[in-house]
Design an enzyme around this catalytic site. Structure first.
Site, PDB file in Angstrom:
ATOM      1  N   GLY A  52       0.779  -1.225   0.000  1.00 52.58           N
ATOM      2  CA  GLY A  52       0.000   0.000   0.000  1.00 52.58           C
ATOM      3  C   GLY A  52       0.814   1.281   0.000  1.00 52.58           C
ATOM      4  O   GLY A  52       0.245   2.374  -0.067  1.00 52.58           O
ATOM      5  N   TYR A  87     -11.791   9.743   3.423  1.00 50.26           N
ATOM      6  CA  TYR A  87     -10.964  10.822   3.971  1.00 50.26           C
ATOM      7  C   TYR A  87     -11.205  10.904   5.473  1.00 50.26           C
ATOM      8  O   TYR A  87     -12.338  10.880   5.929  1.00 50.26           O
ATOM      9  CB  TYR A  87     -11.333  12.127   3.266  1.00 50.26           C
ATOM     10  CG  TYR A  87     -10.775  13.411   3.832  1.00 50.26           C
ATOM     11  CD1 TYR A  87      -9.502  13.477   4.389  1.00 50.26           C
ATOM     12  CD2 TYR A  87     -11.527  14.585   3.785  1.00 50.26           C
ATOM     13  CE1 TYR A  87      -8.999  14.661   4.896  1.00 50.26           C
ATOM     14  CE2 TYR A  87     -11.036  15.784   4.279  1.00 50.26           C
ATOM     15  CZ  TYR A  87      -9.769  15.813   4.838  1.00 50.26           C
ATOM     16  OH  TYR A  87      -9.274  16.994   5.343  1.00 50.26           O
ATOM     17  N   LYS A 102     -16.315  21.380  -2.532  1.00 55.19           N
ATOM     18  CA  LYS A 102     -15.153  22.263  -2.455  1.00 55.19           C
ATOM     19  C   LYS A 102     -15.431  23.535  -3.257  1.00 55.19           C
ATOM     20  O   LYS A 102     -16.288  23.560  -4.135  1.00 55.19           O
ATOM     21  CB  LYS A 102     -13.920  21.564  -3.030  1.00 55.19           C
ATOM     22  CG  LYS A 102     -13.573  20.235  -2.369  1.00 55.19           C
ATOM     23  CD  LYS A 102     -12.779  20.424  -1.093  1.00 55.19           C
ATOM     24  CE  LYS A 102     -11.357  20.826  -1.393  1.00 55.19           C
ATOM     25  NZ  LYS A 102     -10.527  20.892  -0.156  1.00 55.19           N
ATOM     26  N   ALA A 156      -3.241   0.916   1.995  1.00 58.64           N
ATOM     27  CA  ALA A 156      -3.696   0.167   0.815  1.00 58.64           C
ATOM     28  C   ALA A 156      -3.850   1.126  -0.347  1.00 58.64           C
ATOM     29  O   ALA A 156      -4.184   2.296  -0.160  1.00 58.64           O
ATOM     30  CB  ALA A 156      -5.022  -0.539   1.096  1.00 58.64           C
ATOM     31  N   ASN A 157      -3.609   0.639  -1.546  1.00 55.26           N
ATOM     32  CA  ASN A 157      -3.842   1.428  -2.739  1.00 55.26           C
ATOM     33  C   ASN A 157      -5.261   1.196  -3.250  1.00 55.26           C
ATOM     34  O   ASN A 157      -5.929   0.230  -2.868  1.00 55.26           O
ATOM     35  CB  ASN A 157      -2.838   1.053  -3.834  1.00 55.26           C
ATOM     36  CG  ASN A 157      -1.426   1.464  -3.475  1.00 55.26           C
ATOM     37  OD1 ASN A 157      -1.214   2.455  -2.778  1.00 55.26           O
ATOM     38  ND2 ASN A 157      -0.443   0.703  -3.940  1.00 55.26           N
ATOM     39  N   TYR A 189     -15.070  10.860   6.285  1.00 52.49           N
ATOM     40  CA  TYR A 189     -15.767  11.529   5.187  1.00 52.49           C
ATOM     41  C   TYR A 189     -15.779  10.634   3.946  1.00 52.49           C
ATOM     42  O   TYR A 189     -14.778  10.000   3.618  1.00 52.49           O
ATOM     43  CB  TYR A 189     -15.077  12.839   4.826  1.00 52.49           C
ATOM     44  CG  TYR A 189     -14.893  13.816   5.962  1.00 52.49           C
ATOM     45  CD1 TYR A 189     -15.983  14.340   6.641  1.00 52.49           C
ATOM     46  CD2 TYR A 189     -13.618  14.245   6.350  1.00 52.49           C
ATOM     47  CE1 TYR A 189     -15.819  15.254   7.671  1.00 52.49           C
ATOM     48  CE2 TYR A 189     -13.441  15.156   7.382  1.00 52.49           C
ATOM     49  CZ  TYR A 189     -14.538  15.653   8.037  1.00 52.49           C
ATOM     50  OH  TYR A 189     -14.372  16.558   9.064  1.00 52.49           O
ATOM     51  N   ASN A 208       2.465   3.755  -1.758  1.00 60.01           N
ATOM     52  CA  ASN A 208       2.618   4.303  -3.100  1.00 60.01           C
ATOM     53  C   ASN A 208       3.643   5.430  -3.100  1.00 60.01           C
ATOM     54  O   ASN A 208       3.735   6.218  -2.154  1.00 60.01           O
ATOM     55  CB  ASN A 208       1.274   4.817  -3.625  1.00 60.01           C
ATOM     56  CG  ASN A 208       0.568   5.714  -2.631  1.00 60.01           C
ATOM     57  OD1 ASN A 208       0.304   5.303  -1.516  1.00 60.01           O
ATOM     58  ND2 ASN A 208       0.253   6.935  -3.044  1.00 60.01           N
ATOM     59  N   LYS A 214      -9.209   8.966  12.463  1.00 63.64           N
ATOM     60  CA  LYS A 214      -8.393   9.286  13.631  1.00 63.64           C
ATOM     61  C   LYS A 214      -8.327   8.137  14.629  1.00 63.64           C
ATOM     62  O   LYS A 214      -7.761   8.287  15.709  1.00 63.64           O
ATOM     63  CB  LYS A 214      -8.926  10.555  14.297  1.00 63.64           C
ATOM     64  CG  LYS A 214      -8.801  11.788  13.408  1.00 63.64           C
ATOM     65  CD  LYS A 214      -9.176  13.064  14.139  1.00 63.64           C
ATOM     66  CE  LYS A 214      -8.952  14.287  13.252  1.00 63.64           C
ATOM     67  NZ  LYS A 214      -9.261  15.560  13.948  1.00 63.64           N
ATOM     68  N   GLY A 236     -12.949  23.927  12.235  1.00 60.35           N
ATOM     69  CA  GLY A 236     -13.023  23.711  13.671  1.00 60.35           C
ATOM     70  C   GLY A 236     -14.432  23.907  14.205  1.00 60.35           C
ATOM     71  O   GLY A 236     -15.390  24.160  13.466  1.00 60.35           O
TER      72      GLY A 236
END
Length: 303
Positions: A59, A281, A162, A84-85, A157, A61, A284, A212
């Protein structure tokens, strides 16, 4: 007399042969109709149940744009995880893009700064006239998300809106809103508590560049089951403001499993583009696993 006996014997033999053939055919049909069920059917799955580690040799890369040839998922990849890829599976009648990340697996950015991710970025709509939009569609399955035991740092996520803005403030490439899956636990039948469903939240900015707890608000949307195939749509764009003639609204409208969750972005006059990323994405604690299929993207730009 001898000829009569011969013919009688011949007739008896033919009747016996026909009866035997009929019985054999009937037995064969009965055997063909018998269906023996599989005593232990194996469900189709592409879930990673191996140990949770930071990095693996396979994984790790060398560059963020490492991808497979001709991926079925659309968009430019951003792989910042050495766990992992990106790969693909073929189950449940679809080809699925596999996005697996683990806590601490970002090997691209400085330690303890940015979160791991394997995401795909789509070309942005760079116009702000009413009717400009970026629209993404796909089918999502959620298998696992990050968990620390604390709401603010748990969850992962799977999609985000964006868009840059005028006047400064915040990240140079700011998120507008992010769609976050949080774990809901239940018994697996063996006395173990496992992730069985996921609460979907929209983490939305309070003002341009917001981040935040002061800059963003979490809004609960709905719950989905683990491994459920969920139709997803996200459209980010500009439309006429019905309450203010001559002005536009900047919006992020999502449809998740057939339910609509529309939202108007703050300070629409500052927005200058509309973009979308999807994949996996933030994690934690533990591991996050998302699967995407049937992805498509369209956009329009009206000046």
């Amino acid at each position: 007399m001898r000829k009569l006996k011969y013919n009688t014997t011949r007739v008896i033999l033919m009747i016996a042969f026909i009866s035997l053939s009929a019985c054999s055919s009937e037995d064969a049909m009965i055997e063909e109709e018998q269906v023996i069920p599989d005593p232990d059917p194996v469900a189709q799955t592409d879930e990673d149940t191996g140990p949770v580690v930071d990095c693996t040799n396979q994984g790790t890369n060398p560059t963020r744009d490492t991808d497979i040839p001709n991926p079925r998922n659309i968009g430019d990849i951003d792989d910042r995880s050495c766990y992992a890829n990106y790969s693909e599976s073929s189950i449940l009648g679809k080809f699925w893009g596999i996005y697996n990340i683990t806590d601490g697996s970002n090997h691209m950015d400085a330690p303890n700064t940015l979160q791991p991710r394997i995401e795909r970025s789509l070309s942005r709509s760079q116009a702000t006239g009413a009717g400009s939009y970026a629209r993404f569609r796909g089918v999502l399955r959620i298998l696992e998300v990050g968990d620390t035991g604390t709401f603010s740092s748990s969850g992962s996520y799977f999609m985000q809106a964006k868009g840059k803005h005028t006047g400064g403030g915040g990240s140079p490439d700011p998120a507008i809103c992010l769609y976050r899956a949080h774990p809901v636990y239940g018994d697996d039948g063996n006395g173990n508590q496992v992730q069985v469903s996921f609460d979907i939240w929209r983490e939305q900015i309070n003002f341009r560049g917001g981040s935040g707890s002061a800059g963003r608000t979490e809004v609960f949307l709905k719950n989905v089951l683990k491994n459920e195939q969920i139709d997803i749509e996200l459209e980010v764009g500009f439309r006429d403001d019905p309450n203010n003639p001559g002005q536009t609204l900047h919006y992020a409208d999502a449809k998740i499993g057939g339910e609509e969750f529309n939202w108007n972005i703050p300070e629409p006059e500052r927005g200058i583009e509309s973009g979308i990323r999807y994949g996996a994405y933030r994690v934690k604690g533990g591991r996050a696993q998302f699967r995407w299929a049937n992805t498509s993207y369209t956009k329009d730009e009206v000046n």
